[in-house]
Design a protein around this motif. Structure first.
Motif, PDB file in Angstrom:
ATOM      1  N   ALA A  53     -87.902  60.273  -6.356  1.00  0.00           N
ATOM      2  CA  ALA A  53     -89.111  61.085  -6.331  1.00  0.00           C
ATOM      3  C   ALA A  53     -89.691  61.285  -7.730  1.00  0.00           C
ATOM      4  O   ALA A  53     -90.909  61.261  -7.917  1.00  0.00           O
ATOM      5  N   ALA A  54     -88.800  61.468  -8.720  1.00  0.00           N
ATOM      6  CA  ALA A  54     -89.268  61.770 -10.072  1.00  0.00           C
ATOM      7  C   ALA A  54     -89.593  60.519 -10.888  1.00  0.00           C
ATOM      8  O   ALA A  54     -90.375  60.585 -11.838  1.00  0.00           O
ATOM      9  N   LEU A  55     -88.992  59.383 -10.522  1.00  0.00           N
ATOM     10  CA  LEU A  55     -89.168  58.154 -11.307  1.00  0.00           C
ATOM     11  C   LEU A  55     -89.593  56.996 -10.408  1.00  0.00           C
ATOM     12  O   LEU A  55     -88.871  56.008 -10.248  1.00  0.00           O
ATOM     13  N   PRO A  56     -90.765  57.087  -9.807  1.00  0.00           N
ATOM     14  CA  PRO A  56     -91.196  55.992  -8.926  1.00  0.00           C
ATOM     15  C   PRO A  56     -91.317  54.682  -9.710  1.00  0.00           C
ATOM     16  O   PRO A  56     -91.834  54.656 -10.819  1.00  0.00           O
ATOM     17  N   GLY A  57     -90.784  53.625  -9.128  1.00  0.00           N
ATOM     18  CA  GLY A  57     -90.861  52.319  -9.770  1.00  0.00           C
ATOM     19  C   GLY A  57     -89.700  51.992 -10.688  1.00  0.00           C
ATOM     20  O   GLY A  57     -89.538  50.834 -11.090  1.00  0.00           O
ATOM     21  N   LYS A  58     -88.891  52.992 -11.047  1.00  0.00           N
ATOM     22  CA  LYS A  58     -87.738  52.735 -11.906  1.00  0.00           C
ATOM     23  C   LYS A  58     -86.559  52.280 -11.039  1.00  0.00           C
ATOM     24  O   LYS A  58     -86.392  52.697  -9.892  1.00  0.00           O
ATOM     25  N   ARG A  59     -85.714  51.431 -11.610  1.00  0.00           N
ATOM     26  CA  ARG A  59     -84.530  50.962 -10.901  1.00  0.00           C
ATOM     27  C   ARG A  59     -83.367  51.931 -11.115  1.00  0.00           C
ATOM     28  O   ARG A  59     -83.245  52.553 -12.167  1.00  0.00           O
ATOM     29  N   LEU A  60     -82.532  52.049 -10.096  1.00  0.00           N
ATOM     30  CA  LEU A  60     -81.377  52.944 -10.146  1.00  0.00           C
ATOM     31  C   LEU A  60     -80.097  52.127 -10.099  1.00  0.00           C
ATOM     32  O   LEU A  60     -79.995  51.138  -9.376  1.00  0.00           O
ATOM     33  N   ALA A  61     -79.113  52.563 -10.881  1.00  0.00           N
ATOM     34  CA  ALA A  61     -77.840  51.851 -10.948  1.00  0.00           C
ATOM     35  C   ALA A  61     -76.680  52.831 -10.964  1.00  0.00           C
ATOM     36  O   ALA A  61     -76.824  53.986 -11.377  1.00  0.00           O
TER      37      ALA A  61
END
Length: 552
Positions: free
Chosen positions: A340-348
């Motif tokens: 929700a806070a970082l749209p478009g960022k990848r998560l790992a």
């Protein structure tokens, strides 16, 4: 039109040949595939491209040598991944003879049968003969599941089916589907072997093992690098100290602002993909206030357009958590907030699964499951399927001393051998493929085993090359997409671990890595609070890596 002409020619050809000719053509195609296809797959996936010939080093995976997963992985590994279809060339002729013998009787009994098939009336080895003794019988499946089989030499009709592996034959037509149904059923999947750590099994609260994995990735028991433990003349330098359960290094406190300044700017200028890393698991376990503060700090730093993504958990559930459900709740809450806070960022995230390096050594598997009960492969499999992440880094190069306490059988000599780094890496990545984790996220390695203590690496070029081949070459050859190198002036157990030598001086390990042309697959972890020359360290690493994880 050319396409239609070709299609018509094929139809005319198929219509002009007899059923027996079509059968022999099919048998010939089967034998060709069994004999020739494995020959294509003999390339050695265990070597880093461009490496010189090995000398007194561990051997990489080699299909031509007969290597398969049967001598590496535990019994509950799905056979279809490697064991069933990978036929080494030296075994292909025997496989063809097995399926072609006795008029294809083994193929018929293997089940399930096709809707139509032809068999020989008498025993015939189709791998050596082109004729069926006693003629042929044509069988076609009926709606009831039975087969109507017609002997093409005398016209005799029988009705056949298999029930629980046993053949039933009768001369009268079977009942129609409206009055009965076939009792033959085919399983849609293999039964899952029982496991001591299924979801219904109560989980003990983890206790600190003698190998501690702190949130910032300090290595427990990376193992003693060797060239070849079976070679008496090999020099075996000891480069790591055995950590203890009392080791409690921690990550830098959030809010130091280091990631917002020169480090991100320098990484961008060096054309590196930038990840920010902060382990939120401990903050989550500390309560809502701590978790919210740590999450907000990570979001603030990661909103920069230069940042590719965030890694928010490392060695997930190795310590701290007490139940599987608690881990899954943490993953769900963290990923939902970050999406929700970082749209478009990848998560790992990072995981450690000690048992994957055990191969088929059941004592090793049992021992490591007891030491870390929440990171068995069954539990981690559920975490990955429950979590909404784009990338997973699996710890590699750990537990070397532990693995060497256990033995597996050498498939070539039949003798027991200790689990070496190459064998552990091979087993781990064949297991990852078997578990299909690469279908859930991008799967990479966080490699701990190439770091050394002290100011200077003790490895010669030959020793460094052997370790690179055993650890990185095998992992890449078996499907690892990326390798993240740990150990840039990292501290643990009161010692400093390095990839380079002190003062950013190159050493055989670094020269071996950069000489392989692997920059696109390599990444490095850097802690802004512990560097040689500040952000300038990034410039040096940019010569050999394409990504950077900056700890915040």
């Amino acid at each position: 039109m050319p396409t239609l002409t070709l299609e018509n020619d094929v139809r005319q050809f198929l219509g002009s040949i007899t059923r027996r000719e079509r059968r022999f053509a099919a048998a010939g195609t089967l034998i060709t595939l069994l004999v020739l296809v494995p020959v294509v797959a003999v390339a050695d996936p265990g070597l880093v491209p461009g490496t010189p010939a090995q000398s007194a080093t561990e051997q990489a995976v080699d299909a031509a040598r007969g290597d398969s997963c049967r001598d590496t992985l535990p019994a509950d590994t799905p056979d279809y991944v490697v064991c069933r279809w990978l036929t080494p060339p030296q075994d292909a002729a025997a496989v063809a003879a097995f399926w072609g013998a006795d008029g294809g009787a083994n193929l018929e009994q293997a089940q399930p049968l096709p809707a139509q098939y032809v068999r020989c009336n008498r025993k015939t080895d189709l791998s050596t003969s082109t004729t069926c003794k006693g003629g042929t019988t044509f069988c076609r499946q009926l709606p009831s599941g039975w087969y109507q089989c017609t002997d093409e030499t005398n016209g005799k009709v029988t009705y056949e089916r298999y029930v629980n592996g046993k053949k039933q034959v009768q001369s009268t037509p079977p009942p129609s589907p409206s009055t009965t149904t076939s009792s033959t059923t085919w399983p849609t999947s293999s039964p899952t072997p029982s496991s001591p750590d299924t979801a219904s099994t109560p989980l003990p609260t983890p206790t600190p093992p003698d190998e501690t994995l702190p949130p910032d990735g300090n290595p427990p028991d990376a193992g003693t690098p060797t060239t070849d433990p079976t070679t008496p003349s090999a020099s075996v330098p000891t480069v790591t100290a055995e950590p203890t359960a009392s080791t409690t290094p921690t990550t830098p406190e959030p809010g130091n602002g280091a990631a917002d300044g020169d480090f991100i700017a320098t990484a961008k200028k060096a054309r590196l993909r930038i990840w920010l890393e902060s382990d939120l698991a401990d903050d989550y376990l500390a309560g809502d206030t701590a978790f919210t503060a740590a999450l907000q700090q990570l979001v603030t730093d990661a909103k920069r357009t230069d940042v590719t993504g965030v890694k928010f958990a490392d060695n997930l559930a190795y310590t701290g958590f007490s139940t599987e459900q608690q881990v899954i709740r943490f993953l769900n809450r963290a990923t939902q907030a970050l999406r929700a806070a970082l749209p478009g960022k990848r998560l790992a995230i990072g995981v450690v699964v000690p048992e994957l390096g055990c191969g088929d050594s059941q004592p090793c598997i049992t021992g490591l499951r007891k030491r870390a009960p929440l990171v068995t492969k069954q539990h981690v499999n559920r975490y990955l399927r429950a979590g909404d992440v784009d990338r997973v880094e699996i710890a590699g190069g750990l537990f070397g001393r532990t693995y060497r306490q256990y033995q597996v059988t050498d498939p070539k000599t039949g003798k027991p051998t200790s689990i070496t780094p190459a064998l552990a890496t091979r087993a781990q990545w064949m297991s990852v493929k078997a578990l299909e984790w690469d279908t859930l996220a991008q799967i990479g390695v966080r490699e701990y085993g190439l770091a050394h203590t002290g100011d200077t690496s003790p490895w010669t070029m030959a020793q460094a090359t052997a370790q690179i081949e055993a650890r990185i070459g095998t992992a890449i050859g078996l499907g690892a997409s990326t390798i993240t190198l740990w150990g840039h002036k990292a501290t643990a157990d009161g010692q400093t671990y390095r990839l380079l030598n002190a003062g950013l001086a190159d050493n055989p390990t670094w020269n071996g890595l950069t000489g392989q042309g692997l920059r696109g697959r390599l990444a490095v972890v850097i802690d802004p609070t512990s560097t040689e020359r500040g952000a300038a360290d990034i410039v040096h690493y940019a010569k050999g890596v394409s990504e950077i994880f900056i700890l915040i």
